[in-house]
Write a protein that holds these residues in place. Structure first.
Motif, short mmCIF file in Angstrom:
data_model
loop_
_atom_site.label_atom_id
_atom_site.label_comp_id
_atom_site.label_asym_id
_atom_site.label_seq_id
_atom_site.Cartn_x
_atom_site.Cartn_y
_atom_site.Cartn_z
N LYS A 68 -16.36 -44.85 -10.98
CA LYS A 68 -15.45 -44.96 -9.64
C LYS A 68 -14.48 -43.80 -9.71
O LYS A 68 -13.51 -43.82 -9.37
N ASP A 69 -15.04 -42.39 -10.03
CA ASP A 69 -14.47 -41.46 -10.12
C ASP A 69 -15.21 -39.95 -10.24
O ASP A 69 -16.33 -40.14 -10.73
N VAL A 70 -15.02 -39.01 -9.28
CA VAL A 70 -15.72 -38.13 -9.04
C VAL A 70 -15.52 -36.97 -10.33
O VAL A 70 -16.26 -35.79 -10.55
N GLU A 71 -14.63 -37.14 -11.05
CA GLU A 71 -14.38 -36.23 -12.33
C GLU A 71 -13.98 -34.75 -11.77
O GLU A 71 -13.58 -34.51 -10.85
N ALA A 72 -15.10 -34.00 -12.59
CA ALA A 72 -14.94 -32.54 -12.28
C ALA A 72 -16.12 -32.14 -11.42
O ALA A 72 -16.33 -30.90 -11.42
N PHE A 73 -16.82 -32.93 -10.92
CA PHE A 73 -18.18 -32.63 -9.93
C PHE A 73 -17.49 -31.86 -8.68
O PHE A 73 -16.78 -32.32 -8.07
N ASP A 74 -18.31 -30.80 -8.27
CA ASP A 74 -18.06 -30.04 -7.26
C ASP A 74 -18.90 -30.35 -5.92
O ASP A 74 -19.84 -30.45 -6.23
N ALA A 125 -13.36 -40.03 -4.30
CA ALA A 125 -12.43 -38.74 -4.56
C ALA A 125 -11.01 -39.16 -4.23
O ALA A 125 -10.80 -40.09 -3.51
N GLY A 126 -10.06 -38.35 -4.81
CA GLY A 126 -8.65 -38.57 -4.73
C GLY A 126 -8.26 -38.00 -3.24
O GLY A 126 -9.32 -37.53 -2.57
N ALA A 127 -7.29 -38.08 -2.87
CA ALA A 127 -6.72 -37.63 -1.54
C ALA A 127 -6.92 -36.10 -1.38
O ALA A 127 -7.44 -35.72 -0.24
N LYS A 128 -6.66 -35.22 -2.45
CA LYS A 128 -6.85 -33.95 -2.30
C LYS A 128 -8.44 -33.80 -2.25
O LYS A 128 -9.02 -32.90 -1.60
N GLY A 129 -9.36 -34.26 -3.11
CA GLY A 129 -10.68 -34.10 -2.99
C GLY A 129 -11.35 -34.61 -1.62
O GLY A 129 -12.16 -33.91 -0.91
N ARG A 130 -10.70 -35.57 -0.77
CA ARG A 130 -11.07 -36.21 0.27
C ARG A 130 -10.91 -34.85 1.61
O ARG A 130 -11.53 -34.75 2.29
N THR A 265 -19.60 -31.91 -17.85
CA THR A 265 -20.31 -32.10 -16.86
C THR A 265 -20.95 -30.78 -16.47
O THR A 265 -20.72 -29.64 -16.81
N THR A 266 -22.07 -30.84 -15.61
CA THR A 266 -22.66 -29.64 -14.93
C THR A 266 -22.40 -29.52 -13.66
O THR A 266 -22.33 -30.55 -12.72
N ASN A 267 -22.37 -28.21 -13.02
CA ASN A 267 -22.08 -28.01 -11.66
C ASN A 267 -23.59 -27.82 -11.08
O ASN A 267 -24.10 -26.75 -11.27
N GLU A 268 -24.03 -28.90 -10.55
CA GLU A 268 -25.47 -28.67 -9.96
C GLU A 268 -25.50 -27.90 -8.93
O GLU A 268 -24.66 -28.11 -7.90
N VAL A 269 -26.52 -27.40 -8.59
CA VAL A 269 -26.72 -26.65 -7.45
C VAL A 269 -28.11 -27.20 -6.76
O VAL A 269 -29.18 -27.24 -7.18
N GLN A 270 -28.05 -27.91 -5.62
CA GLN A 270 -29.02 -28.27 -4.88
C GLN A 270 -29.71 -27.29 -4.12
O GLN A 270 -29.17 -26.46 -3.44
N LEU A 271 -31.02 -27.33 -4.06
CA LEU A 271 -31.71 -26.28 -3.21
C LEU A 271 -32.42 -27.01 -2.08
O LEU A 271 -33.05 -28.05 -2.15
N CYS A 272 -32.64 -26.28 -1.09
CA CYS A 272 -33.40 -26.66 0.05
C CYS A 272 -34.33 -25.77 0.61
O CYS A 272 -34.53 -24.85 0.29
N THR A 273 -35.45 -26.39 1.24
CA THR A 273 -36.53 -25.59 1.61
C THR A 273 -36.74 -25.23 3.18
O THR A 273 -36.10 -26.18 3.80
N ASN A 274 -37.02 -25.57 2.87
CA ASN A 274 -37.64 -25.87 3.65
C ASN A 274 -38.35 -25.03 4.41
O ASN A 274 -38.77 -24.69 3.55
N VAL A 275 -38.26 -24.84 4.40
CA VAL A 275 -38.58 -24.57 5.06
C VAL A 275 -38.69 -24.35 5.01
O VAL A 275 -37.87 -24.31 4.35
#
Length: 275
Positions: A68-74, A125-130, A265-275
């Motif tokens: 119930k916490d986003v911790e350091a995730f970006d 997320a907290g107020a700042k994160g939101r 934690t790792t800063n994941e990078v999501q990739l898209c295609t797409n296309v």
């Protein structure tokens, strides 16, 4: 008798000429059918691989939900992916770039998944994160709306450029810009990998999926009528993916097997295609 033979010969020549044209037409039609079927099948495979990439952050958000916490995730990688999916969905629409339904389907699914991630992130997320997520998201919607309005109003649907619809060219350049950024962003982490001689934060399955995703959509772009915008970004994505796999192979044996990853934690990078 000679007239009859002459007429028969002329008829035979005409029939052979007609027959040859029918044969050529059939070959061209068959080739187009093979190209269409091959392109469709490769696109389906690309949809499956891209779908796996979109689902890859599930462990991260499961962790957020449990703690119930986003911790350091970006949240920025997911916000960027939302914008990327929006542009590729727009690019694949019939009045922008016809016959690109598979580009729309996978990016539509990806958009839905990424929005779920952002809702979960926003909720915990907290107020700042939101505030940060809301600000980025609103800015993205404004940017997307402005570019859609500009391309729809300023560029006629049937105006051509580079043997393609000008609208598809403009939107394709925008899509390529975001796709290249997203494919290339993991390369910045390679410096840390080389420095530490550790691939602990380079998940092998994700690297392979990224590489295959780039290769698959590059093949899709090359079959039939070449789609240079899908080709450029995904071709570079395949190259970037190959570089990451080479680095992984180079430093796999030097990675400490007993390294403690708890609390990191790792800063994941999501990739898209797409296309």
């Amino acid at each position: 008798m000679e007239a009859t033979i002459s007429s028969f010969i002329q008829y035979s020549i005409s029939f052979s000429y007609f027959q040859s044209h029918i044969y050529i037409f059939f070959v061209i039609f068959l080739a187009k059918m093979v190209h269409t079927d091959a392109r469709f099948m490769v696109g389906v495979v690309g949809n499956v691989i891209s779908g796996g990439l979109f689902l890859s952050p599930i462990p991260t958000f499961t962790q957020i939900w449990r703690k119930k916490d986003v911790e350091a995730f970006d949240p920025r990688p997911y916000l960027t992916t939302v914008l990327n999916c929006l542009f590729w969905c727009y690019y694949g629409l019939p009045f922008v770039n016809p016959n690109s339904i598979l580009v729309v389907t996978i990016n539509g699914i990806g958009l839905f998944i990424e929005l779920i991630y952002l809702i979960i992130f926003f909720y915990y997320a907290g107020a700042k994160g939101r505030k940060r997520v809301a600000t980025y998201f609103i800015c993205e919607l404004i940017l997307f709306g402005a570019l859609v309005s500009a391309t729809m109003l300023a560029i006629p649907e049937h105006k051509m450029a580079m043997n393609r619809r000008l609208r598809a060219v403009v939107v394709g350049v925008i899509c390529d810009f975001f796709n290249v950024l997203m494919y290339g962003s993991p390369l910045f982490n390679l410096r840390d990998v080389i420095k530490t001689k550790s691939v602990k934060y380079m998940p092998f399955t994700l690297l392979v999926a990224n590489f295959l995703n780039g290769c698959c959509w590059t093949s899709y772009a090359l079959i039939g009528n070449v789609d240079y915008f899908i080709l450029i970004s995904n071709g570079l994505g395949a190259i970037f993916g190959a570089i990451q796999l080479i680095v992984y192979a180079r430093y796999y044996k030097t990675t400490p097997k007993d390294e403690d990853l708890s609390g990191k934690t790792t800063n994941e990078v999501q990739l898209c295609t797409n296309v």
